[in-house]
Write an enzyme that holds these catalytic residues in place. Structure first.
Site, mmCIF file in Angstrom:
data_model
loop_
_atom_site.group_PDB
_atom_site.id
_atom_site.type_symbol
_atom_site.label_atom_id
_atom_site.label_comp_id
_atom_site.label_asym_id
_atom_site.label_seq_id
_atom_site.Cartn_x
_atom_site.Cartn_y
_atom_site.Cartn_z
ATOM 1 N N HIS A 147 114.288 -24.329 10.953
ATOM 2 C CA HIS A 147 115.743 -24.411 11.126
ATOM 3 C C HIS A 147 116.469 -23.198 10.562
ATOM 4 O O HIS A 147 117.636 -22.981 10.872
ATOM 5 C CB HIS A 147 116.278 -25.671 10.441
ATOM 6 C CG HIS A 147 115.867 -26.930 11.136
ATOM 7 N ND1 HIS A 147 116.743 -27.716 11.862
ATOM 8 C CD2 HIS A 147 114.660 -27.536 11.238
ATOM 9 C CE1 HIS A 147 116.092 -28.747 12.367
ATOM 10 N NE2 HIS A 147 114.827 -28.670 12.007
ATOM 11 N N ASP A 201 122.483 -17.047 8.763
ATOM 12 C CA ASP A 201 122.316 -18.477 9.022
ATOM 13 C C ASP A 201 121.389 -18.658 10.216
ATOM 14 O O ASP A 201 121.488 -17.899 11.194
ATOM 15 C CB ASP A 201 123.687 -19.104 9.343
ATOM 16 C CG ASP A 201 123.836 -20.485 8.724
ATOM 17 O OD1 ASP A 201 122.820 -21.200 8.622
ATOM 18 O OD2 ASP A 201 124.964 -20.845 8.345
#
Ligand code: F6P
Length: 455
Positions: free
Chosen positions: A154, A363
């Protein structure tokens, strides 16, 4: 249809409405298929008091394992969050490595594998999640599990030169070869992964996706950008618009404009830079003073890790200084809130905001960016200001993209967003919303599971 077995460090129970990004995404992904979700119970116990709790809500069964304090310190705080997290977020200077932490990481992965292996049934498909559990597939294989096993990362994957900084990196990352399918968020992450295997292990790559190692091991790697439950967020936002929490927020603004940020209190999120930029915006654009506020929601996270505690003090200093300098008796520039809210309440807040400020330094994806867009009203949508260093920037190209390391870029973007004409806001929003509707969480889950079935 065979059973889906999901394994992740963090698990969200059905009533857990405050789940973080991964856990709430998996909640939505499992809602339709049902299956078994295995992970840490969130409880810390003394040696010898460990339990495996079994719960079920009809569709999803949960198997939740306790950790000892020592395991939590070494596996979760240590190797996962002080070693892998900074390294994978391109912050090697924050990396803190210890052989004991690495041993703790490996032993918790082995422990998870032993429990999961006992719960597996013939025909199960196994889906392992995130950096806490990279070696889990190899541990399952060592126990004789021959099910199809997929892995999804992720968070970002930096280039080989950074990965190779990690002591004994080959013992960590080569374990990815035990999976049938390794999924990452973006094509940049995929390039980093295949290049690492080529250079470090002499792997050859076929069709950009099939990784063949000289020892005969092979796996498939591909990018699967994670989505949100777009329809659900949009409906929740519409409902919440007239709810008490949104109304209180809107009333408190007294017709002033609102920029919103929602992030875990994490150094990867670029919060000091965002606060500095907001202060600079007010200093440079006097006409906006007392006309716009920044609502920053930042629930504390991993507060047992020193770098996270330091960040919290730093943000308190900057918010205090900015507010002290610019506040009026009836207006505060930065409303800084250190608590979490459920997703429905957040959806209402997003909808009430004129600007969504999503400015992480790095991110993997950033689901807040996607939720902000999905929560906007079609007739008068707000503007997303998004870091080009978030995975989401590769899809949400109609956002106002900025480099989070340049505060002036954020200042200019804020000004542009607050002044953007309605027709342009609508155009940008429709294009992004259209993408989010087509690439939602169901699409993500299905494309990953179809690719796994094909391996
Ligand atoms: O997305 C990265 C991630 O570490 C997830 O695995 C996790 O759900 C989220 O951030 C919150 O972090 P934590 O589980 O450490 O509270």
């Amino acid at each position: 249809m065979s059973r889906l077995v999901v394994i992740s460090n963090r698990v969200a129970l059905p009533k857990d409405v405050r789940a973080g990004g991964l856990a709430s995404a998996m909640q939505s992904a499992l809602a339709e298929t049902g299956g078994l979700w295995f992970g840490w119970s969130g409880r810390l116990v003394d040696e010898g008091e460990r339990t495996l709790q079994r719960l079920g809500d009809g569709r999803v069964d949960f198997a939740l394992l306790d950790l000892t304090r020592e395991e939590y310190a070494r596996y979760y705080l240590g190797f996962s969050n002080r070693t892998l997290w900074p390294l994978l977020h391109f912050r090697p200077s924050l990396l803190d490595y210890s052989r004991d932490d690495f041993a703790g990481y490996r032993s918790v992965n082995r422990l998870f594998a032993e429990h999961v292996a006992r719960l597996l049934q013939p025909g199960d498909r196994v889906w392992v999640h995130d950096y806490h559990l990279i070696p889990l597939g190899a541990e399952l294989r060592a126990l004789g599990v021959d099910a199809q096993i997929g892995f999804f990362l992720h968070i970002p994957l930096p280039p080989r030169e950074l990965l190779a900084i990690l002591p004994h990196h080959e013992h960590v990352f080569s374990a990815l070869a035990a999976y049938d399918l390794v999924g990452v968020q973006t094509s940049a992450d995929l390039d980093a992964l295949t290049r690492y295997f080529q250079v470090e292990y002499g792997a050859t790559i076929a069709d950009g996706q099939a990784v063949h190692l000289p020892d005969g091991r092979r796996f498939r790697a591909a990018a699967f950008p994670i989505g949100i439950d777009t329809g659900r967020v949009a409906r929740a936002a519409e409902r919440a618009a007239n709810g008490a929490a949104t109304r209180r927020l809107v009333t408190s603004l007294e017709h002033r404009r609102l920029a919103i940020g929602v992030d875990r209190l994490d150094y990867s999120k670029g919060l000091p830079q965002r606060f500095e930029a907001f202060g600079r915006f007010l200093s440079r654009h006097e006409e906006w003073r007392a006309k716009v506020s920044l609502l920053q929601i930042a629930p504390p996270s991993r507060s047992d890790v020193p770098e996270y505690r330091e960040l919290r003090s730093r943000l308190e200093r900057i918010a205090g200084a900015t507010n002290g300098r610019y506040a009026e008796p009836d207006w505060v520039p930065i409303r800084y809130v250190n608590r979490s809210f459920n997703q429905a309440t957040l959806a209402g807040f997003y909808r009430a905001a004129d600007v969504g400020l999503v400015t992480p330094l790095r991110d993997g994806m950033n689901l807040v960016a996607k939720e902000f867009v999905a929560a906007q009203p079609a007739d008068d949508p707000g503007v997303l200001v998004l870091s080009s260093l978030a995975g989401a920037a590769r899809e949400l190209t109609q956002a106002v993209l900025i480099n989070p390391h340049d505060p002036d870029d954020i200042v200019d973007a804020l000004r542009e967003a607050l002044a953007m004409p309605l027709h342009e806001r609508r155009e940008r929003w429709s294009a992004m919303m259209d993408h989010l509707r087509r690439h939602d969480i169901t699409y993500w889950r299905n494309t990953f599971l179809e690719a796994l079935a094909d391996t």
